[in-house]
Design an enzyme around this catalytic site. Structure first.
Site, PDB file in Angstrom:
ATOM      1  N   ASP A  10      31.429  77.650 -22.455  1.00 53.70           N
ATOM      2  CA  ASP A  10      31.515  77.785 -20.991  1.00 53.70           C
ATOM      3  C   ASP A  10      32.863  78.311 -20.514  1.00 53.70           C
ATOM      4  OD1 ASP A  10      29.030  76.655 -21.121  1.00 53.70           O
ATOM      5  OD2 ASP A  10      29.434  75.026 -19.710  1.00 53.70           O
ATOM      6  N   HIS A  42      -4.955  78.098 -34.537  1.00 50.71           N
ATOM      7  CA  HIS A  42      -5.852  77.740 -33.440  1.00 50.71           C
ATOM      8  C   HIS A  42      -6.191  76.262 -33.543  1.00 50.71           C
ATOM      9  CE1 HIS A  42      -8.917  78.005 -30.394  1.00 50.71           C
ATOM     10  NE2 HIS A  42      -9.753  77.370 -31.216  1.00 50.71           N
ATOM     11  N   GLY A  48      30.938  66.536 -25.725  1.00 52.42           N
ATOM     12  CA  GLY A  48      31.088  67.353 -24.514  1.00 52.42           C
ATOM     13  C   GLY A  48      30.070  67.060 -23.429  1.00 52.42           C
ATOM     14  N   ILE A  68      20.380  73.362 -12.827  1.00 51.92           N
ATOM     15  CA  ILE A  68      20.632  71.930 -12.627  1.00 51.92           C
ATOM     16  C   ILE A  68      19.805  71.399 -11.454  1.00 51.92           C
ATOM     17  CG2 ILE A  68      22.402  70.224 -11.981  1.00 51.92           C
ATOM     18  CD1 ILE A  68      24.391  71.784 -13.665  1.00 51.92           C
ATOM     19  N   ARG A 121      28.891  76.078 -12.041  1.00 54.81           N
ATOM     20  CA  ARG A 121      29.985  75.407 -12.753  1.00 54.81           C
ATOM     21  C   ARG A 121      31.158  76.361 -12.930  1.00 54.81           C
ATOM     22  NH1 ARG A 121      28.704  70.596 -15.047  1.00 54.81           N
ATOM     23  NH2 ARG A 121      30.273  70.837 -16.685  1.00 54.81           N
TER      24      ARG A 121
HETATM   25  P1  NAI Z   1      23.346  78.055 -11.088  1.00 49.94           P
HETATM   26  O1  NAI Z   1      24.339  79.128 -10.959  1.00 49.94           O
HETATM   27  O2  NAI Z   1      22.241  78.131 -12.073  1.00 49.94           O
HETATM   28  O3  NAI Z   1      22.656  77.819  -9.648  1.00 49.94           O
HETATM   29  C1  NAI Z   1      23.380  77.537  -8.465  1.00 49.94           C
HETATM   30  C2  NAI Z   1      22.509  77.850  -7.273  1.00 49.94           C
HETATM   31  O4  NAI Z   1      23.171  77.392  -6.084  1.00 49.94           O
HETATM   32  C3  NAI Z   1      22.264  79.342  -7.098  1.00 49.94           C
HETATM   33  O5  NAI Z   1      20.877  79.593  -7.081  1.00 49.94           O
HETATM   34  C4  NAI Z   1      22.943  79.651  -5.767  1.00 49.94           C
HETATM   35  O6  NAI Z   1      22.293  80.668  -5.027  1.00 49.94           O
HETATM   36  C5  NAI Z   1      22.893  78.302  -5.030  1.00 49.94           C
HETATM   37  N1  NAI Z   1      23.898  78.179  -3.957  1.00 49.94           N
HETATM   38  C6  NAI Z   1      25.205  78.523  -4.014  1.00 49.94           C
HETATM   39  N2  NAI Z   1      25.796  78.286  -2.818  1.00 49.94           N
HETATM   40  C7  NAI Z   1      24.849  77.773  -1.978  1.00 49.94           C
HETATM   41  C8  NAI Z   1      24.842  77.323  -0.603  1.00 49.94           C
HETATM   42  N3  NAI Z   1      25.931  77.343   0.162  1.00 49.94           N
HETATM   43  N4  NAI Z   1      23.684  76.862  -0.085  1.00 49.94           N
HETATM   44  C9  NAI Z   1      22.554  76.828  -0.830  1.00 49.94           C
HETATM   45  N5  NAI Z   1      22.514  77.234  -2.111  1.00 49.94           N
HETATM   46  C10 NAI Z   1      23.637  77.700  -2.697  1.00 49.94           C
HETATM   47  O7  NAI Z   1      24.219  76.707 -11.308  1.00 49.94           O
HETATM   48  P2  NAI Z   1      23.829  75.251 -11.803  1.00 49.94           P
HETATM   49  O8  NAI Z   1      22.381  74.967 -11.619  1.00 49.94           O
HETATM   50  O9  NAI Z   1      24.817  74.356 -11.144  1.00 49.94           O
HETATM   51  O10 NAI Z   1      24.112  75.312 -13.365  1.00 49.94           O
HETATM   52  C11 NAI Z   1      25.417  75.615 -13.871  1.00 49.94           C
HETATM   53  C12 NAI Z   1      25.373  76.195 -15.259  1.00 49.94           C
HETATM   54  O11 NAI Z   1      24.959  75.227 -16.201  1.00 49.94           O
HETATM   55  C13 NAI Z   1      24.448  77.388 -15.371  1.00 49.94           C
HETATM   56  O12 NAI Z   1      25.135  78.423 -16.033  1.00 49.94           O
HETATM   57  C14 NAI Z   1      23.322  76.879 -16.227  1.00 49.94           C
HETATM   58  O13 NAI Z   1      22.774  77.898 -17.047  1.00 49.94           O
HETATM   59  C15 NAI Z   1      23.968  75.772 -17.059  1.00 49.94           C
HETATM   60  N6  NAI Z   1      22.966  74.746 -17.381  1.00 49.94           N
HETATM   61  C16 NAI Z   1      21.977  75.034 -18.294  1.00 49.94           C
HETATM   62  C17 NAI Z   1      20.981  74.136 -18.563  1.00 49.94           C
HETATM   63  C18 NAI Z   1      19.877  74.513 -19.506  1.00 49.94           C
HETATM   64  O14 NAI Z   1      20.045  75.470 -20.241  1.00 49.94           O
HETATM   65  N7  NAI Z   1      18.737  73.839 -19.508  1.00 49.94           N
HETATM   66  C19 NAI Z   1      20.950  72.817 -17.903  1.00 49.94           C
HETATM   67  C20 NAI Z   1      21.989  72.641 -16.945  1.00 49.94           C
HETATM   68  C21 NAI Z   1      22.960  73.570 -16.716  1.00 49.94           C
END
Ligand code: NAI
Length: 422
Positions: A278, A410, A37, A156, A239
């Site tokens: 998801d 420690h 995936g 991301i 996403r």
């Molecule tokens: P996200 O929902 O975390 O962040 C998207 C951001 O884009 C938000 O802060 C939002 O305010 C901003 N945004 C939206 N429209 C906008 C605009 N017109 N102009 C400027 N900013 C704008 O989504 P992201 O980062 O794409 O991640 C998607 C999913 O994938 C999340 O649910 C995340 O938890 C998951 N993921 C988890 C990871 C991890 O656990 N390490 C790694 C990568 C993804």
């Protein structure tokens, strides 16, 4: 007779298949792409390979090697005699039947949908310009962009900003909200952002992107129209669940934006059909998908388990990391939950000093009077491991008072948790 059909061989689907097969079920799993995936092929694993590579050139070389090795591991797991892997797309014919493009039909009493999610593009002018990439496409670049503009400072956006800046790209992040990483405690998110800013990343906060024209990203900040020039633009604005029109043939409720509607045991509105990971839009995390799948198989087998999906740790692999489990301080305030806050700083920890990793903080929230731990948010070296410990303590309903009397080795970063509890 097939006891279980699984659609999608990402971390949710393949772990459910293996768990079911080990417990005597006969499984057919469908995958139209690579097994593993998003997480294994174009998500967690390649991005972590980037984080642990010294240069961009090393990252692209190692990425393929690491991904192929892990993919091989998943293929081996799926070669279990009770599992049949069908390398085609499965579409619903009715609630118990799926069909593939080659015309094969399969039936089972129970079906798990684990089709994942894909990048959501902003519906703005220029979103389809050639310079605009999703994270999947960015991972295919073979040349480091000189100027990278990232739209969205979510998980991301922040992970790619951190690593591409270290590789030498000029990185600008444009975020609509006033702080990055909305799921993380605002104090911690701000400190992490300031640290990345000091390293050279430019952030425009409270800035909504309106259009992309050629290589310019146009946005509004405090009523002013501004723009950033970039060679590559990463769209990291969330996403969307991978729902498909044929889901309607099975009769369960789903929404193209929110995903497949499920109950607390991940059953859809049609008994015997489940949606994990998801695609149900609940917690878009690989480990959430994995545990949801195992939970569904356990319930099919009548095996009780004690999974608590309210305790869902998550980490953001920036440098340094950020991580969280449970509600942030702001969320506790909003819910009017009585709590107290306990903090510890990396600069006061011997191991952190020895590691030259003095930037960081751990914040524990608990019930008043050193009661049950309600949450832990942190940033700093190995913050994910610290939050994992807090998460285990929360699963065991431990109190802050108990944590402060638990012996920690420690010198370790783990002592930060005990330090906060004191
Ligand atoms: P996200 O929902 O975390 O962040 C998207 C951001 O884009 C938000 O802060 C939002 O305010 C901003 N945004 C939206 N429209 C906008 C605009 N017109 N102009 C400027 N900013 C704008 O989504 P992201 O980062 O794409 O991640 C998607 C999913 O994938 C999340 O649910 C995340 O938890 C998951 N993921 C988890 C990871 C991890 O656990 N390490 C790694 C990568 C993804």
């Amino acid at each position: 007779m097939t006891s279980l059909i699984i659609i999608g061989a990402g971390p949710g689907g393949y772990q459910a298949a293996v768990h079911a097969a080990k417990h005597g079920l006969k499984v057919i799993i469908f995958e139209e792409g690579h097994v593993g995936g998003t997480c294994l092929n174009v998500g967690c694993i390649p991005t972590k390979t980037y984080v642990h590579s010294a240069t961009f050139a090393e990252a692209i070389e190692r990425q393929q090697q690491v991904v192929e090795q892990l993919r091989g591991g998943v293929e081996t797991l799926l070669s279990h005699p009770a599992i049949t892997l069908v390398r085609e797309r499965a579409s619903f014919v009715d609630a118990h039947t799926v069909e593939t493009p080659s015309g094969q039909r399969f039936t089972a009493d129970n079906i798990i949908i684990a089709t994942g999610s894909s990048a959501k593009l902003l519906p703005i002018e220029g979103a389809d310009a050639p310079s605009v990439l999703t994270s999947t496409e960015l991972l295919r670049l073979t040349e480091l962009p000189r100027r990278l503009c990232i739209i969205g400072a979510g998980v991301i956006g922040m992970e790619f900003a951190s690593v591409f800046q270290r590789f030498g790209a000029e990185v600008t992040v444009v975020e609509y909200l006033k702080e990055c990483l909305p799921m993380v405690d605002a104090d911690i998110a701000k400190r992490l952002r300031k640290l990345l800013e000091k390293r050279g990343i430019t952030f425009y906060m409270g800035a909504g992107v309106k259009a992309i024209r050629g290589t310019s990203v146009y946005f509004d900040q405090k009523g002013k129209e501004l723009s950033v020039e970039a060679d590559v633009i990463l769209m990291a604005t969330g996403r969307k669940p991978n729902v498909s029109p044929d889901f309607a043939n099975a009769g369960f409720d789903f929404d193209p934006r929110k995903g497949v509607l499920v109950d607390n045991h991940f059953q859809t509105t049609v008994p015997g059909i489940f949606a994990i990971g998801d695609v149900n839009g609940r917690q878009m995390l690989a480990h959430a998908a994995e545990m949801q799948g195992i939970h569904v198989v356990n319930s099919l087998l009548g095996l009780p388990d004690e999974m608590d999906f309210n305790i869902m740790p998550a980490a953001i692999f920036t440098e340094p990391e950020a991580a969280c489990v449970g509600p942030s301080e702001d969320q506790l305030k909003e819910a009017r939950t009585p709590f107290e806050c306990h903090k510890a700083f990396y600069r006061a920890n011997g191991k952190a000093l020895a590691m030259k990793e003095t930037e960081g903080m751990v914040k524990l929230c608990s019930e008043p009077n050193r009661g049950h731990i309600l949450s832990c948010h942190a940033f700093g070296a190995h913050a994910a491991d610290l939050v994992q410990e807090a998460s285990v303590l929360m699963c065991c309903r431990a109190t802050v008072a108990q944590l402060s009397s638990m012996v920690h080795i420690h010198p370790t970063l783990g002592e930060l948790l005990r330090m906060a509890a004191e």
